[in-house]
Design an enzyme around this catalytic site. Structure first.
Site, mmCIF file in Angstrom:
data_model
loop_
_atom_site.group_PDB
_atom_site.id
_atom_site.type_symbol
_atom_site.label_atom_id
_atom_site.label_comp_id
_atom_site.label_asym_id
_atom_site.label_seq_id
_atom_site.Cartn_x
_atom_site.Cartn_y
_atom_site.Cartn_z
ATOM 1 N N THR A 93 -5.159 10.976 -0.206
ATOM 2 C CA THR A 93 -6.172 10.456 0.335
ATOM 3 C C THR A 93 -6.705 11.183 1.267
ATOM 4 O O THR A 93 -5.826 12.107 1.976
ATOM 5 C CB THR A 93 -6.387 8.842 0.821
ATOM 6 O OG1 THR A 93 -5.486 8.873 1.991
ATOM 7 C CG2 THR A 93 -5.938 7.983 -0.152
ATOM 8 N N SER A 106 -12.501 6.129 2.693
ATOM 9 C CA SER A 106 -11.274 6.586 1.999
ATOM 10 C C SER A 106 -11.808 7.298 0.788
ATOM 11 O O SER A 106 -12.564 6.733 0.031
ATOM 12 C CB SER A 106 -10.204 5.671 1.728
ATOM 13 O OG SER A 106 -9.116 6.245 0.888
ATOM 14 N N HIS A 152 0.885 -1.410 -0.212
ATOM 15 C CA HIS A 152 -0.043 -0.021 -0.118
ATOM 16 C C HIS A 152 0.893 1.323 0.081
ATOM 17 O O HIS A 152 0.432 2.418 -0.293
ATOM 18 C CB HIS A 152 -0.919 0.009 1.164
ATOM 19 C CG HIS A 152 -2.084 0.869 0.924
ATOM 20 N ND1 HIS A 152 -2.310 1.964 0.075
ATOM 21 C CD2 HIS A 152 -3.606 0.596 1.347
ATOM 22 C CE1 HIS A 152 -3.255 2.229 0.363
ATOM 23 N NE2 HIS A 152 -4.063 1.589 1.058
ATOM 24 N N TYR A 191 -14.759 5.056 8.805
ATOM 25 C CA TYR A 191 -13.440 5.367 7.861
ATOM 26 C C TYR A 191 -13.918 5.246 6.596
ATOM 27 O O TYR A 191 -14.021 4.104 5.994
ATOM 28 C CB TYR A 191 -12.114 4.859 8.457
ATOM 29 C CG TYR A 191 -11.126 5.404 7.765
ATOM 30 C CD1 TYR A 191 -9.932 6.059 8.458
ATOM 31 C CD2 TYR A 191 -10.769 5.204 6.522
ATOM 32 C CE1 TYR A 191 -8.740 6.519 7.961
ATOM 33 C CE2 TYR A 191 -9.608 5.625 5.827
ATOM 34 C CZ TYR A 191 -8.753 6.325 6.658
ATOM 35 O OH TYR A 191 -7.280 6.681 5.970
#
Length: 792
Positions: free
Chosen positions: A599, A588, A470, A586
């Site tokens: 982001t 994104s 990531h 959450y």
């Protein structure tokens, strides 16, 4: 996606021996280094800038301008108003016979200066235009006169044939929001999940922060925003990803799936050959900047910086901090099969190998009967170990097996040829999809090289998947590559009638190179410990994947609502029914409207969403009342999403303020409180970016089924979803089996019930059955296959 896990409760490792008088020195030094890194990146992109820096003009425009000036001089006109004569006088005197040459050189220099000034003016004008975000904040389906004017001007200044990096010089920098606005939005976001007493305490901390520390920290961020390309992205990459000491597996990586209902060929080597060839074609287009930049509304460009590190990239572990190693080129891939590592060349005489030749090489590996050497089979478990442990072992490995390690880390990407099948099966569709997701996310803990930017996983029945690291980029970048790969290998490259790649083998190709590792006893123990920890972590993950086919994007559009906001609000209802309480959520979203943006977080659990959920659980509320509250919740979510995309979100600003406070050794109870919060529901939508590559109407099954990631909290969920065409939504849910509060399958049923309950509030959804839908409602599909295909 998986960034939510990394962002929770991180503690940056900041040290300084500076005294009290010099507290400002470390942060100023870090800001200086951030700017220096930005300028170094600009210099490293010099060739790209040369190719695209003239955009929206073109090199031919210089020739046209020079020819026009020469014509004017021939007609005894002076378009430079005397400047060319002064330039001519400053040139060396080569004698009378070269007087005409001096005139031509003077005209060329004047044309170049004028041309450069015009391009600079166009860039500045385009940057100013792209700084306007009013179009984002307008109601759905409406467009004001200023926005129409803005669109017309952007069209004029944008040029006609942009390359991938053409807009980079014209993108605005991400603004630093007002700290007062950020704190206000934060308090608004936590109000639904806090008791009155806890909220009053948090509000008191916020007011103390605004009075004592906010203005000082804000000034440093503003300074950084003027000096560096982006005030937050480099710190986000370093402190959230590279300084994290957790295992990459489950905690940081995410996965992407193949087609859900069809497999173009059951031949494992053939599927690998076509997929690897398609990926390398994408890299070729990337190197030549032939990939078009992503445009919102077909007009507003997004930053393309993250595309630079897709290939030839490895995250190298360090004791305190990892770093990303990116090579300019790589002519091989690293392949893992039955515990053995191979180096497979991808080019022959500077030409990319054909899919059939690549299939031949992969088949040779599959047919190779040689066994794995002791502990070689489990070596890759080290990449799933805590980063400081892996860094220490890697030092020894680099000395003892440097050639093999370099072959893996220097590969274009990693390929795992799994010995087991995967994908949807008729016998047990729900369990088979869950196992498929788990295999992509974690595998067996030792059959993925998690440090690589991505690993291509090819199962024994021809099913594909990606496991993506990531830190180097976010999901839309790897998703763009994956869409191209699936469309190219299936629709363009295709397969012969017997399931093999088209073309002929090349018997002159050398055998794939087997990599040999010299593993001493002290490394054996490290591998065993890493494997044990990886299996424990892998075994604790509960994955659940299901396609929801009762309705999809087309139904939501008929309701005149945002599809993402629709799903997010329904998720609040599903989660409340699952846990009996609200929680911080959450979601994104991207900030690539700005240079080097990554982001931002959309805090989807809003007061409006909670009001809707309570109404749905209140039997005295009518459908009309619930529908009105649902529309308010959707509108609120849309407003938050647009604010986040335009750089006015909450979490990245608070993150950057926290980093500055750590550099300055300033204790802020408010910022400590913010970064100790737990995200028990982490969500993400995987967008389909290249709809032109897929014929959804004629071949509805030939669409990727999305991907997923691990939960952000030990007692929370990770939920990802993707709209497959117009009528199917695929959900990917993860949680931890060790938690007694979560169950991925239970939440999946709650999501399906919630979606149906919400849909039946609308007149368009009255025909839908409420409740009781199965976990996999659609198994038989009727699309026509464009190539040799195997259903399920």
């Amino acid at each position: 996606m998986a960034e939510a896990h990394q962002a929770v409760g991180f503690r940056p490792s900041l040290t300084s021996d500076a005294g009290e008088v010099e507290l400002g020195a470390p942060v100023l030094q870090e800001i200086y280094l951030s700017g220096l890194r930005s300028w170094k990146r600009h210099l490293s992109r010099f060739w790209n800038d040369f190719l695209t820096g003239v955009f929206p003009a073109s090199p031919l425009s210089w020739l046209f301008l020079f020819s026009a000036i020469q014509l004017a001089c021939f007609l005894q006109l002076d378009p430079s108003l005397g400047l060319m004569e002064k330039i001519k006088e400053s040139l060396p005197d080569w004698g009378g016979q070269h007087h005409r040459l001096r005139g031509v050189l003077a005209a060329a220099l004047f044309a170049s200066c004028l041309w450069g000034a015009l391009i600079f003016t166009l860039h500045v004008a385009l940057r100013l235009l792209l700084s306007y975000h009013g179009w984002l904040l307008e109601p759905h389906g409406g467009m004001s006169s200023p926005t129409k004017t803005w669109l017309a001007l952007v069209r004029i200044f944008s040029g006609r044939h942009p390359m991938l990096f053409s807009y980079q010089r014209s993108l605005p920098r991400q603004p630093v929001p007002s700290v007062q606005d950020t704190v206000r939005k934060y308090l608004e976001s936590v109000r639904p999940v806090l008791s009155d007493e806890d909220f009053d305490w948090t509000a008191g901390l916020a007011q103390e922060f605004l009075k004592l520390q906010a203005s000082l920290l804000q000034r440093y961020l503003q300074l950084k925003s003027w000096w560096a390309s982006n005030y937050v992205s480099d710190w986000w990459e370093e402190f959230v990803y590279l300084r994290s000491r957790n295992s990459l597996m489950v905690n940081s990586n995410y996965y992407m799936m193949d087609f859900l209902y069809v497999t173009p060929t059951p031949v494992q080597a053939a599927r690998a050959g076509n997929a690897v060839h398609a990926l390398l074609l994408y890299r070729h287009r990337l190197d030549r900047q032939e990939i078009l930049p992503t445009l919102l509304m077909g007009m507003r460009p997004l930053c393309s910086a993250q595309y630079e590190k897709i290939f030839n990239t490895t995250r190298i572990p360090g004791v305190h901090r990892d770093h990303i190693r990116h090579l300019r080129d790589s002519r091989h891939v690293a392949v893992f099969h039955r515990g053995r590592f191979f180096r497979v060349g991808t080019h022959s005489q500077s030409r990319l190998l054909s899919p059939r030749a690549l299939e031949q090489q992969f088949q040779r590996i599959l047919d190779d009967p040689s066994p794995a050497c002791p502990h070689e089979e489990h070596l890759a478990a080290l990449t799933a170990a805590p980063r400081d442990t892996w860094a220490q072992v890697r030092r020894s490995l680099k000395t003892l097996a440097q050639e093999a390690l370099e072959a893996v880390e220097g590969a274009a990407f990693f390929v795992s040829l799994d010995s087991e099948p995967a994908g949807l099966t008729r016998e047990d569709p729900a369990a088979s999809l869950d196992a498929y997701a788990h295999a992509l996310l974690a595998g067996r803990g030792h059959d993925r090289w998690f440090d690589k930017s991505f690993s291509l996983i090819v199962f024994s029945n021809g099913k594909l998947g990606l496991s993506v690291e990531h830190s180097w980029a976010d999901c839309p970048i790897s998703g763009h590559m994956w869409e191209f790969t699936l469309a190219t290998e299936c629709f363009q490259l295709g397969y012969s009638a017997d399931g093999h790649c088209k073309g002929h083998p090349d018997p002159s190709l050398p055998q794939p190179q087997r990599l040999h590792w010299d593993l001493p006893d002290k490394i054996h123990l490290s591998i065993s410990l890493a494997l044990r920890a990886a299996k424990t972590l892998s075994g604790n993950i509960d994955c659940h994947v299901f396609p929801f086919s009762h309705f999809g994007k087309s139904f939501i559009k008929r309701c005149h609502l945002s599809s993402d906001s629709f799903i997010q609000t329904a998720l609040q209802l599903a989660h409340f029914r699952d846990r009996g309480q609200f929680c911080l959520t959450y979601e994104s979203t991207m900030t690539r409207l700005f240079l080097e943006g990554r982001t931002e977080t959309v805090r989807s659990c809003t007061r409006e969403a909670c009001n809707f959920v309570r109404a749905m659980e209140d039997k005295e509320k009518t459908d009309a009342q619930c529908l009105a509250l649902f529309r308010l919740a959707v509108d609120k979510h849309q407003a938050l999403l647009k604010l986040a995309m335009s750089g006015q979100g909450v979490d990245r600003h608070l993150f950057a303020l926290y980093i500055v406070s750590q550099f300055l050794h300033l204790q802020s109870p408010f910022l400590d409180q913010v970064h100790s919060e737990q995200w028990q529901l982490a969500t993400s939508q995987i967008p389909v970016q290249q709809t032109h590559l897929f014929d959804v109407r004629n071949y509805p099954d030939y669409v990727s089924s999305g991907g997923g990631f691990g939960p952000a909290d030990d007692h929370g969920y990770g939920v990802s979803y993707m709209f497959m065409g117009d009528d199917v939504i695929t959900f990917h849910i993860s949680s931890k089996k060790s938690s007694t509060r979560t169950d991925s399958h239970r939440l999946g049923q709650r999501i399906q019930d919630a979606l149906l309950d919400v849909a039946t509030l609308f007149p368009e959804g009255q025909h839908l059955k409420r409740r009781g839908c199965g976990s996999l409602p659609c198994l038989t599909r009727g699309s026509r296959a464009p190539t040799t295909a195997t259903n399920f």
